[in-house]
Scaffold this active site. Structure first.
Site, PDB file in Angstrom:
ATOM      1  N   CYS A 213      27.100 -21.879 106.281  1.00  0.00           N
ATOM      2  CA  CYS A 213      28.260 -22.666 105.858  1.00  0.00           C
ATOM      3  C   CYS A 213      28.848 -22.023 104.608  1.00  0.00           C
ATOM      4  O   CYS A 213      28.094 -21.629 103.711  1.00  0.00           O
ATOM      5  CB  CYS A 213      27.811 -24.100 105.553  1.00  0.00           C
ATOM      6  N   LEU A 214      30.179 -21.938 104.553  1.00  0.00           N
ATOM      7  CA  LEU A 214      30.822 -21.339 103.381  1.00  0.00           C
ATOM      8  C   LEU A 214      30.540 -22.147 102.113  1.00  0.00           C
ATOM      9  O   LEU A 214      30.611 -21.609 101.013  1.00  0.00           O
ATOM     10  CB  LEU A 214      32.334 -21.217 103.604  1.00  0.00           C
TER      11      LEU A 214
ATOM     12  N   HIS B  11      29.470 -29.058 113.572  1.00  0.00           N
ATOM     13  CA  HIS B  11      29.186 -28.714 112.177  1.00  0.00           C
ATOM     14  C   HIS B  11      30.385 -29.107 111.288  1.00  0.00           C
ATOM     15  O   HIS B  11      30.213 -29.747 110.252  1.00  0.00           O
ATOM     16  CB  HIS B  11      28.918 -27.201 112.092  1.00  0.00           C
TER      17      HIS B  11
ATOM     18  N   HIS C  97      31.229 -32.297 108.214  1.00  0.00           N
ATOM     19  CA  HIS C  97      31.853 -32.210 106.885  1.00  0.00           C
ATOM     20  C   HIS C  97      32.777 -33.412 106.640  1.00  0.00           C
ATOM     21  O   HIS C  97      32.898 -33.880 105.507  1.00  0.00           O
ATOM     22  CB  HIS C  97      32.688 -30.934 106.756  1.00  0.00           C
TER      23      HIS C  97
HETATM   24 NI    NI Z   1      30.222 -25.827 106.869  1.00  0.00          NI
END
Ligand code: NI
Length: 172
Positions: free
Chosen positions: A95-96, A137, A141
């Site tokens: 994940c960034l 995913h 968020h």
């Molecule tokens: Ni992410």
């Protein structure tokens, strides 16, 4: 278009629940999606939720094109999962907002979803493979959930302490 800073865990903003886009997709939303896509390509990453650039709106951008393939941006406004398979699929996620941490997460292998696209049209489709992983995913968020929240407590704490250490080193 402009690059936006990506928030990194444990930033509390990432734990916020994002609000639905009301009244359809406007030029302001499209400008945000353009910025998000540019930021994602620059990182580089394959998916980004608006909250990762500090905007608590239910908006996601994604591009699953492989290296050498032409860009294939996808835009999701107010995505909803309407069905999920019992069959599960495990994939090593990253994940960034959780840099340099990768671990296996198990999720439904296939999902049906409904969303508004860049033009504001309602789309319904089925996702499998990497697409199914990525949309689940990114939709996490929108609920303030990170992929490390799916790991054991021990693994999550290890990941968070690694992030804190990296942040401290960067500040020196
Ligand atoms: Ni992410």
């Amino acid at each position: 278009m402009a690059l936006r800073p990506i928030l990194v865990a444990p930033d509390p903003v990432l734990k916020q629940k994002s609000k639905p886009v009301e009244g359809g997709v406007t030029d302001a939303h499209r400008a945000l999606m353009d910025d998000m896509l540019e930021t994602m390509y620059d990182a580089p990453g394959i998916g980004l939720a608006a909250i990762q650039v500090g905007e608590p709106l239910r908006i996601i951008v994604m591009d699953l094109a492989k290296e050498g393939e032409p860009p294939a941006p996808r835009y999701f406004v107010n995505p909803e999962i309407t069905w999920a398979s019992d069959e599960l699929f495990s994939y090593e996620e990253g994940c960034l907002s959780v840099p340099d941490i990768y671990d296996d997460v198990e999720r439904p292998a296939r999902v049906k979803l409904r969303y508004l696209n860049y033009q504001g049209e309602q789309i319904e489709e089925e996702a499998e493979g990497l697409y199914a992983v990525c949309i689940q995913h990114e939709m996490d968020h929108l609920e303030g959930v990170l992929f490390i929240d799916h790991l054991s407590r021990l693994k999550r704490e290890k990941a968070l302490s690694k992030l804190k250490k990296a942040r401290k080193e960067a500040a020196l």
